[in-house]
Scaffold this motif. Sequence first.
Motif, short mmCIF file in Angstrom:
data_model
loop_
_atom_site.label_atom_id
_atom_site.label_comp_id
_atom_site.label_asym_id
_atom_site.label_seq_id
_atom_site.Cartn_x
_atom_site.Cartn_y
_atom_site.Cartn_z
N TYR A 58 -5.18 3.38 15.11
CA TYR A 58 -5.55 3.05 13.72
C TYR A 58 -4.42 2.37 12.96
O TYR A 58 -4.51 2.19 11.74
CB TYR A 58 -6.02 4.34 13.01
CG TYR A 58 -7.21 4.93 13.70
CD1 TYR A 58 -8.49 4.42 13.49
CD2 TYR A 58 -7.05 5.95 14.64
CE1 TYR A 58 -9.59 4.93 14.18
CE2 TYR A 58 -8.14 6.47 15.33
CZ TYR A 58 -9.39 5.95 15.09
OH TYR A 58 -10.48 6.45 15.79
N ASN A 59 -3.37 2.00 13.67
CA ASN A 59 -2.26 1.22 13.07
C ASN A 59 -1.68 1.87 11.82
O ASN A 59 -1.31 1.17 10.87
CB ASN A 59 -2.73 -0.20 12.74
CG ASN A 59 -3.21 -0.92 13.97
OD1 ASN A 59 -2.52 -0.93 14.99
ND2 ASN A 59 -4.39 -1.50 13.89
N LEU A 60 -1.65 3.19 11.82
CA LEU A 60 -1.13 3.88 10.63
C LEU A 60 0.35 4.19 10.80
O LEU A 60 0.81 4.51 11.90
CB LEU A 60 -1.91 5.18 10.39
CG LEU A 60 -3.37 4.99 10.00
CD1 LEU A 60 -4.09 6.33 9.97
CD2 LEU A 60 -3.49 4.31 8.65
N MET A 61 1.07 4.08 9.70
CA MET A 61 2.46 4.52 9.69
C MET A 61 2.43 6.01 9.30
O MET A 61 1.85 6.37 8.26
CB MET A 61 3.25 3.72 8.65
CG MET A 61 4.69 3.59 8.98
SD MET A 61 5.35 2.14 8.17
CE MET A 61 5.35 2.66 6.49
N MET A 86 0.85 -1.20 0.00
CA MET A 86 0.00 0.00 0.00
C MET A 86 0.89 1.25 0.00
O MET A 86 1.78 1.38 0.84
CB MET A 86 -0.88 -0.03 1.25
CG MET A 86 -1.78 1.18 1.37
SD MET A 86 -2.89 1.05 2.79
CE MET A 86 -4.00 -0.23 2.23
N SER A 87 0.64 2.16 -0.96
CA SER A 87 1.49 3.35 -1.04
C SER A 87 0.98 4.43 -0.10
O SER A 87 -0.23 4.52 0.17
CB SER A 87 1.55 3.85 -2.47
OG SER A 87 0.25 4.08 -2.92
N PRO A 88 1.88 5.29 0.42
CA PRO A 88 1.46 6.33 1.35
C PRO A 88 0.58 7.39 0.68
O PRO A 88 0.74 7.66 -0.51
CB PRO A 88 2.79 6.94 1.82
CG PRO A 88 3.81 6.48 0.86
CD PRO A 88 3.31 5.27 0.17
N LYS A 89 -0.33 7.95 1.46
CA LYS A 89 -1.18 9.04 0.96
C LYS A 89 -0.81 10.30 1.72
O LYS A 89 -0.65 10.28 2.93
CB LYS A 89 -2.65 8.70 1.19
CG LYS A 89 -3.10 7.52 0.37
CD LYS A 89 -4.55 7.18 0.65
CE LYS A 89 -4.97 5.96 -0.14
NZ LYS A 89 -6.16 5.32 0.37
N GLY A 111 -1.52 2.60 5.66
CA GLY A 111 -2.17 1.60 6.51
C GLY A 111 -3.59 1.32 6.07
O GLY A 111 -4.21 2.10 5.35
N GLU A 112 -4.09 0.16 6.53
CA GLU A 112 -5.43 -0.29 6.15
C GLU A 112 -6.53 0.61 6.71
O GLU A 112 -7.59 0.75 6.12
CB GLU A 112 -5.67 -1.73 6.67
CG GLU A 112 -4.69 -2.77 6.15
CD GLU A 112 -4.95 -3.13 4.70
OE1 GLU A 112 -6.08 -2.87 4.23
OE2 GLU A 112 -4.03 -3.63 4.04
N GLU A 113 -6.28 1.21 7.88
CA GLU A 113 -7.34 1.98 8.55
C GLU A 113 -7.23 3.48 8.28
O GLU A 113 -7.53 4.31 9.14
CB GLU A 113 -7.31 1.69 10.06
CG GLU A 113 -7.63 0.23 10.37
CD GLU A 113 -7.57 -0.07 11.86
OE1 GLU A 113 -8.39 0.48 12.60
OE2 GLU A 113 -6.68 -0.85 12.26
#
Length: 133
Positions: free
Chosen positions: A27-30, A1-4, A52-54
């Motif tokens: 939210y388990n985000l990088m 998944m690419s960063p937004k 991340g997925e969330e």
Amino acid sequence: MSPKKIVLRFGPDISDMPIIYRLVKDYNLMVNIVKANVNPQKEGTMVLELTGEEYDQGLDYLRNAGVSVQALTQEIVRDEEKCTMCGACTAICPTGALHIERPLMEVHFNLDNCVVCQLCVKACPMRAMEVRL
Ligand code: SF4
Ligand code: SF4
């Protein structure tokens, strides 16, 4: 998944909240903080890269907390031929991306510090600052 990439804008009531911590923890985000600025009135602007997925849930959290969230799909450019170096934009640029270089008193534009708030677009009497999609 690419960063937004997103731009956050928030008022003084938000600047003490641990919003980055919550994005990571809940939210388990990088999170990569690309740019961040808080002015003396404690109003902040921040450019983040989120992975991340969330992602959507994380953005919902930010909006519910009162943070303005905008996808960073635009950039600001300066038309050098229109700019008269009047300096009006340097007073309102929140990050110092537009600043006066002494002793020549030239107005410099550092794109790396720009958070695309667009305040300079409205402030420039020569319409030299433009939004590019
Ligand atoms: S959009 Fe203009 S005022 Fe806003 S940070 Fe960028 S250069 Fe500064
Ligand atoms: S306000 Fe416009 S004309 Fe004046 S220095 Fe800034 S970009 Fe140049």
